[in-house]
Design a protein around this motif. Structure first.
Motif, mmCIF file in Angstrom:
data_model
loop_
_atom_site.group_PDB
_atom_site.id
_atom_site.type_symbol
_atom_site.label_atom_id
_atom_site.label_comp_id
_atom_site.label_asym_id
_atom_site.label_seq_id
_atom_site.Cartn_x
_atom_site.Cartn_y
_atom_site.Cartn_z
ATOM 1 N N VAL A 109 0.867 -1.178 0.000
ATOM 2 C CA VAL A 109 0.000 0.000 0.000
ATOM 3 C C VAL A 109 0.902 1.224 0.000
ATOM 4 C CG1 VAL A 109 -1.763 1.300 1.253
ATOM 5 C CG2 VAL A 109 -1.863 -1.199 1.181
ATOM 6 N N GLU A 110 0.695 2.112 -0.969
ATOM 7 C CA GLU A 110 1.628 3.214 -1.169
ATOM 8 C C GLU A 110 1.195 4.490 -0.448
ATOM 9 O OE1 GLU A 110 2.468 3.584 -5.335
ATOM 10 O OE2 GLU A 110 3.382 1.608 -5.432
ATOM 11 N N HIS A 111 0.443 5.339 -1.102
ATOM 12 C CA HIS A 111 0.067 6.611 -0.508
ATOM 13 C C HIS A 111 -1.242 7.083 -1.121
ATOM 14 C CE1 HIS A 111 2.490 7.514 -4.108
ATOM 15 N NE2 HIS A 111 1.714 8.566 -4.249
ATOM 16 N N ILE A 112 -1.707 8.230 -0.669
ATOM 17 C CA ILE A 112 -2.958 8.815 -1.145
ATOM 18 C C ILE A 112 -2.647 9.962 -2.091
ATOM 19 C CG2 ILE A 112 -4.981 10.158 -0.425
ATOM 20 C CD1 ILE A 112 -4.957 8.501 2.159
ATOM 21 N N VAL A 113 -3.399 10.034 -3.200
ATOM 22 C CA VAL A 113 -3.257 11.151 -4.130
ATOM 23 C C VAL A 113 -4.575 11.899 -4.206
ATOM 24 C CG1 VAL A 113 -1.407 10.128 -5.506
ATOM 25 C CG2 VAL A 113 -3.785 9.646 -6.108
ATOM 26 N N ASN A 114 -4.491 13.189 -4.346
ATOM 27 C CA ASN A 114 -5.643 14.085 -4.429
ATOM 28 C C ASN A 114 -5.789 14.521 -5.884
ATOM 29 O OD1 ASN A 114 -7.304 16.408 -4.433
ATOM 30 N ND2 ASN A 114 -6.841 16.794 -2.284
ATOM 31 N N LEU A 115 -6.930 14.197 -6.494
ATOM 32 C CA LEU A 115 -7.138 14.457 -7.913
ATOM 33 C C LEU A 115 -8.482 15.134 -8.151
ATOM 34 C CD1 LEU A 115 -6.029 10.990 -9.361
ATOM 35 C CD2 LEU A 115 -4.668 13.081 -9.346
ATOM 36 N N SER A 116 -8.631 15.677 -9.329
ATOM 37 C CA SER A 116 -9.923 16.155 -9.795
ATOM 38 C C SER A 116 -10.596 15.032 -10.563
ATOM 39 C CB SER A 116 -9.742 17.373 -10.709
ATOM 40 O OG SER A 116 -10.935 17.640 -11.424
ATOM 41 N N TRP A 117 -11.930 14.989 -10.488
ATOM 42 C CA TRP A 117 -12.646 13.994 -11.290
ATOM 43 C C TRP A 117 -12.412 14.224 -12.779
ATOM 44 C CZ3 TRP A 117 -14.432 9.454 -10.083
ATOM 45 C CH2 TRP A 117 -14.834 9.182 -8.780
ATOM 46 N N ASN A 118 -11.971 15.419 -13.154
ATOM 47 C CA ASN A 118 -11.638 15.666 -14.559
ATOM 48 C C ASN A 118 -10.448 14.829 -15.008
ATOM 49 O OD1 ASN A 118 -13.636 17.689 -14.825
ATOM 50 N ND2 ASN A 118 -12.273 19.218 -13.943
#
Length: 316
Positions: A109-118
């Motif tokens: 398990v690596e890390h969390i990324v914050n993205l746009s649904w776009n």
């Protein structure tokens, strides 16, 4: 491992802003996969598993997590690969879908990324209709661009848990049941499993169903219908939308509808596998009329029947 999810509480700041957080993990050495953090309760090292005789072949045992027995699904095997071996490096992603809790056996398990649904795209058409992906995204890390596959958990669970489509006799025999035929419902959902379930439940009752795969397509179609004068309750009974979709999520879609003079009176239902009370509160804040859980045939039919009665009573 607890630090991996220390930002989960920040998800409340992104809902309605068309953003999401993905938890990245691996089930083999070459490919990264992801799951929406909103559905993750925690990540733990794989504990000792108790065998569950007679269970589905992809359930590799039951874990006892703080006194709760949680079935563990071998995710690698469930999506069509050789099942993963249980090793000291294995991890367990504990998730909640439709008021049920299950663990997915994964590797690193690596890390969390914050993205746009776009940034979230449908799977390539060349991947075929039977793939286990709900979407893909590209992550750039330095000069390297990595393709991340987002697992269609609903499809995985539907092949293990029986999501029935049988409607209770009482609802089928109700006075309003005959009035369902000919009504029109727009459904926005990126899950083929959810599409099929809605069609199998409402289709036999005569409900006309228009399906789109994401919130942006739904919004464009609604704008077109509005220009044609076809979004009143006579032409469109309601919109049933998923929360998580590529390009525009259900919260953002609802927000846009409420800001549009021609659409703002549309009856909007959030049909979601997210089962937190926060999700209910956020849906109401964004202007959803109702929130229901996915894969509940009686709940879906009751929703349509109640809406028909509302329209009949002039409560449009």
């Amino acid at each position: 491992m607890s630090k991996v999810l220390e930002t989960v509480d920040q998800k409340t700041q992104m809902v309605g802003e068309n953003r999401l957080e993905l938890l990245l993990f691996r089930i083999n050495s070459s490919q990264r996969y992801a799951i929406n953090v909103f559905k993750v309760r925690e990540v733990v090292k794989l504990p000792r598993l108790n065998q569950l005789p007679g269970s589905h072949s992809y359930i590799c045992g039951v874990a006892n997590i703080r006194g709760q027995s949680i079935p563990v699904i071998n995710l690698k095997g469930a999506i069509g690969f050789q099942p993963m071996e249980l090793t000291p490096e294995s991890n367990l992603i504990i998730t909640e879908y439709n008021n049920s809790i299950q663990g997915f056996l994964v590797g690193q398990v690596e890390h969390i990324v914050n993205l746009s649904w776009n940034d979230i795209l449908p799977p390539p058409k060349s991947s075929g209709a039977n793939n286990y992906l709900t979407a893909v995204t590209r992550l750039q890390e330095g000069d390297h661009i990595d393709l991340v596959s987002i697992i269609d958990v609903e499809k995985v669970l539907a092949e293990i848990v029986d999501y029935g489509t049988e409607v209770s006799k009482e609802l089928l025999e109700s006075e309003v049941a005959a009035r369902m035929a000919g009504t029109h419902v727009l459904v926005a959902d990126d899950s083929r499993t959810a599409h099929r379930h809605v069609k199998d439940v409402l289709g036999p009752l005569g409900v006309k169903i228009t399906m789109v795969n994401d919130g942006l397509d739904a919004y464009k179609l609604l704008k077109q219908w509005a220009e044609e004068g076809k979004v009143d309750s006579e032409h469109l009974l309601m919109l049933i939308t998923d929360a998580e979709m590529p390009e525009m999520d259900g919260y953002k879609l609802t927000h846009e509808i409420r800001q549009d003079p021609l659409l703002k009176h549309l009856y909007v239902v959030l049909n979601t596998s997210l089962s937190s009370s926060f999700n209910q509160a956020m849906a109401e804040k964004m202007g959803c009329n109702r929130v229901i859980s996915k894969f509940q045939p009686d709940m879906l039919v009751t929703l349509v029947q109640e809406r028909i009665e509302m329209v009949g009573d002039g409560k449009v």
